[in-house]
Design a protein around this motif. Structure first.
Motif, PDB file in Angstrom:
ATOM      1  N   VAL A  97       0.845  -1.189   0.000  1.00  0.00           N
ATOM      2  CA  VAL A  97       0.000   0.000   0.000  1.00  0.00           C
ATOM      3  C   VAL A  97       0.888   1.249   0.000  1.00  0.00           C
ATOM      4  O   VAL A  97       2.101   1.157   0.249  1.00  0.00           O
ATOM      5  CB  VAL A  97      -0.928  -0.027   1.239  1.00  0.00           C
ATOM      6  N   ASP A  98       0.300   2.396  -0.263  1.00  0.00           N
ATOM      7  CA  ASP A  98       1.057   3.650  -0.310  1.00  0.00           C
ATOM      8  C   ASP A  98       1.952   3.789   0.920  1.00  0.00           C
ATOM      9  O   ASP A  98       1.483   3.838   2.052  1.00  0.00           O
ATOM     10  CB  ASP A  98       0.082   4.825  -0.392  1.00  0.00           C
ATOM     11  N   GLU A  99       3.267   3.862   0.687  1.00  0.00           N
ATOM     12  CA  GLU A  99       4.251   3.815   1.771  1.00  0.00           C
ATOM     13  C   GLU A  99       4.113   5.001   2.729  1.00  0.00           C
ATOM     14  O   GLU A  99       4.147   4.834   3.943  1.00  0.00           O
ATOM     15  CB  GLU A  99       5.662   3.777   1.182  1.00  0.00           C
ATOM     16  N   ALA A 100       3.952   6.179   2.186  1.00  0.00           N
ATOM     17  CA  ALA A 100       3.878   7.357   3.054  1.00  0.00           C
ATOM     18  C   ALA A 100       2.652   7.296   3.952  1.00  0.00           C
ATOM     19  O   ALA A 100       2.725   7.566   5.153  1.00  0.00           O
ATOM     20  CB  ALA A 100       3.855   8.627   2.205  1.00  0.00           C
ATOM     21  N   ARG A 101       1.516   6.921   3.370  1.00  0.00           N
ATOM     22  CA  ARG A 101       0.284   6.898   4.146  1.00  0.00           C
ATOM     23  C   ARG A 101       0.336   5.838   5.242  1.00  0.00           C
ATOM     24  O   ARG A 101      -0.020   6.098   6.398  1.00  0.00           O
ATOM     25  CB  ARG A 101      -0.906   6.649   3.221  1.00  0.00           C
ATOM     26  N   VAL A 102       0.790   4.630   4.917  1.00  0.00           N
ATOM     27  CA  VAL A 102       0.782   3.568   5.915  1.00  0.00           C
ATOM     28  C   VAL A 102       1.804   3.846   7.011  1.00  0.00           C
ATOM     29  O   VAL A 102       1.551   3.570   8.189  1.00  0.00           O
ATOM     30  CB  VAL A 102       0.997   2.182   5.267  1.00  0.00           C
ATOM     31  N   CYS A 103       2.943   4.413   6.670  1.00  0.00           N
ATOM     32  CA  CYS A 103       3.936   4.750   7.689  1.00  0.00           C
ATOM     33  C   CYS A 103       3.419   5.853   8.609  1.00  0.00           C
ATOM     34  O   CYS A 103       3.639   5.824   9.827  1.00  0.00           O
ATOM     35  CB  CYS A 103       5.249   5.173   7.045  1.00  0.00           C
ATOM     36  N   ASN A 104       2.724   6.816   8.028  1.00  0.00           N
ATOM     37  CA  ASN A 104       2.132   7.874   8.836  1.00  0.00           C
ATOM     38  C   ASN A 104       1.123   7.294   9.827  1.00  0.00           C
ATOM     39  O   ASN A 104       1.132   7.620  11.021  1.00  0.00           O
ATOM     40  CB  ASN A 104       1.448   8.899   7.927  1.00  0.00           C
ATOM     41  N   ASN A 105       0.256   6.400   9.350  1.00  0.00           N
ATOM     42  CA  ASN A 105      -0.737   5.796  10.236  1.00  0.00           C
ATOM     43  C   ASN A 105      -0.087   4.944  11.313  1.00  0.00           C
ATOM     44  O   ASN A 105      -0.490   4.965  12.480  1.00  0.00           O
ATOM     45  CB  ASN A 105      -1.718   4.947   9.420  1.00  0.00           C
ATOM     46  N   LEU A 106       0.923   4.171  10.923  1.00  0.00           N
ATOM     47  CA  LEU A 106       1.615   3.329  11.886  1.00  0.00           C
ATOM     48  C   LEU A 106       2.323   4.186  12.932  1.00  0.00           C
ATOM     49  O   LEU A 106       2.328   3.846  14.129  1.00  0.00           O
ATOM     50  CB  LEU A 106       2.620   2.427  11.166  1.00  0.00           C
ATOM     51  N   ALA A 107       2.890   5.305  12.510  1.00  0.00           N
ATOM     52  CA  ALA A 107       3.546   6.203  13.465  1.00  0.00           C
ATOM     53  C   ALA A 107       2.547   6.720  14.495  1.00  0.00           C
ATOM     54  O   ALA A 107       2.852   6.792  15.693  1.00  0.00           O
ATOM     55  CB  ALA A 107       4.190   7.371  12.722  1.00  0.00           C
ATOM     56  N   LEU A 108       1.346   7.060  14.043  1.00  0.00           N
ATOM     57  CA  LEU A 108       0.327   7.556  14.965  1.00  0.00           C
ATOM     58  C   LEU A 108      -0.047   6.513  16.008  1.00  0.00           C
ATOM     59  O   LEU A 108      -0.143   6.811  17.205  1.00  0.00           O
ATOM     60  CB  LEU A 108      -0.929   7.972  14.188  1.00  0.00           C
ATOM     61  N   VAL A 109      -0.272   5.284  15.570  1.00  0.00           N
ATOM     62  CA  VAL A 109      -0.695   4.261  16.525  1.00  0.00           C
ATOM     63  C   VAL A 109       0.446   3.896  17.462  1.00  0.00           C
ATOM     64  O   VAL A 109       0.217   3.637  18.656  1.00  0.00           O
ATOM     65  CB  VAL A 109      -1.281   3.027  15.797  1.00  0.00           C
ATOM     66  N   LEU A 110       1.685   3.900  16.974  1.00  0.00           N
ATOM     67  CA  LEU A 110       2.814   3.641  17.861  1.00  0.00           C
ATOM     68  C   LEU A 110       2.960   4.754  18.893  1.00  0.00           C
ATOM     69  O   LEU A 110       3.291   4.490  20.059  1.00  0.00           O
ATOM     70  CB  LEU A 110       4.101   3.501  17.042  1.00  0.00           C
ATOM     71  N   ALA A 111       2.699   5.987  18.498  1.00  0.00           N
ATOM     72  CA  ALA A 111       2.737   7.097  19.455  1.00  0.00           C
ATOM     73  C   ALA A 111       1.656   6.921  20.508  1.00  0.00           C
ATOM     74  O   ALA A 111       1.882   7.156  21.704  1.00  0.00           O
ATOM     75  CB  ALA A 111       2.570   8.424  18.726  1.00  0.00           C
ATOM     76  N   GLU A 112       0.465   6.494  20.079  1.00  0.00           N
ATOM     77  CA  GLU A 112      -0.612   6.268  21.039  1.00  0.00           C
ATOM     78  C   GLU A 112      -0.274   5.143  22.008  1.00  0.00           C
ATOM     79  O   GLU A 112      -0.713   5.151  23.168  1.00  0.00           O
ATOM     80  CB  GLU A 112      -1.916   5.966  20.295  1.00  0.00           C
ATOM     81  N   LEU A 113       0.524   4.195  21.552  1.00  0.00           N
ATOM     82  CA  LEU A 113       0.960   3.098  22.415  1.00  0.00           C
ATOM     83  C   LEU A 113       2.148   3.500  23.290  1.00  0.00           C
ATOM     84  O   LEU A 113       2.612   2.707  24.113  1.00  0.00           O
ATOM     85  CB  LEU A 113       1.345   1.875  21.565  1.00  0.00           C
ATOM     86  N   GLY A 114       2.651   4.719  23.104  1.00  0.00           N
ATOM     87  CA  GLY A 114       3.766   5.201  23.907  1.00  0.00           C
ATOM     88  C   GLY A 114       5.129   4.806  23.403  1.00  0.00           C
ATOM     89  O   GLY A 114       6.136   5.037  24.078  1.00  0.00           O
ATOM     90  N   ARG A 115       5.211   4.248  22.196  1.00  0.00           N
ATOM     91  CA  ARG A 115       6.493   3.820  21.626  1.00  0.00           C
ATOM     92  C   ARG A 115       7.028   4.939  20.733  1.00  0.00           C
ATOM     93  O   ARG A 115       6.992   4.872  19.496  1.00  0.00           O
ATOM     94  CB  ARG A 115       6.299   2.522  20.841  1.00  0.00           C
ATOM     95  N   LEU A 116       7.516   5.978  21.380  1.00  0.00           N
ATOM     96  CA  LEU A 116       7.808   7.215  20.663  1.00  0.00           C
ATOM     97  C   LEU A 116       9.021   7.104  19.752  1.00  0.00           C
ATOM     98  O   LEU A 116       9.040   7.705  18.671  1.00  0.00           O
ATOM     99  CB  LEU A 116       7.994   8.355  21.668  1.00  0.00           C
TER     100      LEU A 116
END
Length: 455
Positions: A97-116
């Protein structure tokens, strides 16, 4: 037909897009593109469960459908299933899938999980894939700000003006934008509020600093904040940002001022109070709110248990659900019968007072704007609130405030600390696991006997 349906979806006409996709599915029930597009349109309408059903229908037909995998991750993230969302994003990335979009989404969920650290790495991957991707830029800014790497984070955070909802707001001319580099002595500088009430209350503290550079300062804020902002030092004029804005030499959004002043953690302007309530109004509230009438030491405590919902912004609505609790979840406070509790809650959640399990005084009908609320806050001993504008208001007034924070706290509160460099009178009570308001309230109840008033 396909092109017109796609156009409707891209133009943000979600309700119309839903009907277009349903019509396509009546012709071909297994049309995976229509199922996926219908899910996207339903997500835009915040119909999360129905959207999830359609993305899962796509994957039953085509288990390797990359976009549906990504979109299902968005839904699961919105519903609070963060680990599952991260797994789906990684799978979607592997599917191409679109690399920029999926990485952006994954970054958000990792931030929400506290894995900064992991979130920062993946967010930078998104920007490598697409250097001009504003969503990833603003999210990188917030990830850096969460770590209190403020000077690094502010420039990235400027990308917020290129993403919804700010991208749709009227923009002031770029040529008169003040960045902190231009001299402003003798100039008229317009400072403009943005985003929520809490953002204005937090960052209006910079207005006196602008004035100290010799500028005449005009402050444009939502109408409900206008009367309170008249108490802010150094401001020559306060106007409603809903009206025609006055002429100026230069302008700056309030949340760009930390960057203009090169604010780092050690240089946050932390002097409070920087806002003040009307003394007569404070006295009136002091007479109206009863004092604790038991022999034990008691406090007059203001309560806020829910933020305002933003149903037309799905990601924001998901945050609202996580940051809000119910009055029933505050019921352990009822064990502390020596205190008087006062509701500062507005909006639909205030209806929960009708079934309150402990005495809470309802004064919502007397609050017409933030100046009224400020006077009430000033008349109380302590404010206990979730992450809403009232937390910022109490902090700006220098009032003791205990903020009850969701597990994935907003960037401004950082991580793993119970104080705030933005507000010296604030104490943070954080969820140790997502959704654990019971643990938060247990710690609040245990801490109240040791509370000492300021002043």
């Amino acid at each position: 037909m396909g092109k017109s349906r796609l156009t409707v979806l891209q133009e943000g006409r979600a309700a119309e897009a839903v009907e277009c996709e349903r019509q396509a599915l009546r012709i071909d029930p297994d049309n995976v593109d229509a199922l996926n597009n219908l899910g996207i349109a339903l997500h835009a309408l915040n119909a999360l469960s129905e959207a999830e059903n359609h993305f899962r229908a796509v994957l039953r037909i085509d288990s390797g459908h990359a976009n549906a995998t990504l979109n299902l991750g968005v839904i699961r993230q919105s519903l609070g299933h963060l680990e599952e969302a991260a797994t789906l994003y990684r799978h979607a990335r592997a599917l191409g899938v679109d690399e920029a979009r999926v990485c952006n989404n994954l970054a958000l969920v990792l931030a929400e999980l506290g894995r900064l650290e992991a979130a920062e790495t993946v967010c930078r991957d998104a920007l490598v894939a697409n250097p001009d991707y504003p969503e990833a830029a603003v999210n990188l800014g917030m990830i850096l700000l969460m770590q209190f790497r403020l000077k690094e984070g502010w420039p990235w955070y400027e990308a917020r003006w290129r993403v919804p909802p700010l991208v749709s707001l009227p923009q002031l001319p770029a040529e008169t934008s003040w960045t902190g580099a231009q001299p402003i002595a003798g100039k008229t500088v317009l400072l403009v509020g943005e985003q929520g009430f809490g953002d204005v209350l937090q960052f209006c503290r910079y207005a006196p600093m602008v004035a100290s550079l010799g500028a005449q300062v005009i402050l444009a804020v939502p109408a409900t904040l206008r009367r309170l902002m008249a108490s802010l030092a150094g401001v020559d004029q306060v106007v409603s940002q809903d009206e025609v804005l006055p002429a100026c030499d230069l302008h700056c959004p309030l949340m760009s001022l930390p960057m203009a002043f090169a604010t780092g953690e050690q240089t946050i302007p932390r002097q409070v109070p920087y806002l003040a309530a009307d003394p007569d109004a404070i006295a009136a509230w002091g007479s109206f709110i009863p004092s604790p009438d038991t022999g034990a030491p008691g406090l007059r405590i203001g309560l806020v248990w829910a933020g305002a919902s933003r149903p037309h912004q799905p990601h924001a609505a998901a945050i609202d659900r996580r940051r809000s609790m119910t009055l029933a979840q505050m019921s352990p406070l009822g064990e502390l019968t020596s205190h008087v509790f006062v509701s500062l809650q507005l909006g639909a959640p205030a209806a929960q007072l009708q079934s309150a399990s402990f005495p809470v005084i309802d004064v919502a009908g007397r609050l017409t704007d933030f100046a009224d609320t400020a006077a009430l806050v000033a008349a109380l001993d302590l404010i206990i609130t979730v992450d809403t504008a009232v937390a910022h208001l109490a902090g700006a007034l220098g009032k003791p405030v205990w903020m009850l924070s969701r597990h994935d706290a907003c960037w401004r509160w950082g991580r793993d600390r119970d104080d705030s460099p933005w507000y010296p009178t604030m104490r943070l009570f954080r969820q140790t696991t997502p959704g654990d308001w019971a643990g938060v309230m247990q710690r609040v109840v245990a801490a109240l006997p040791g509370f000492h008033m300021i002043g």
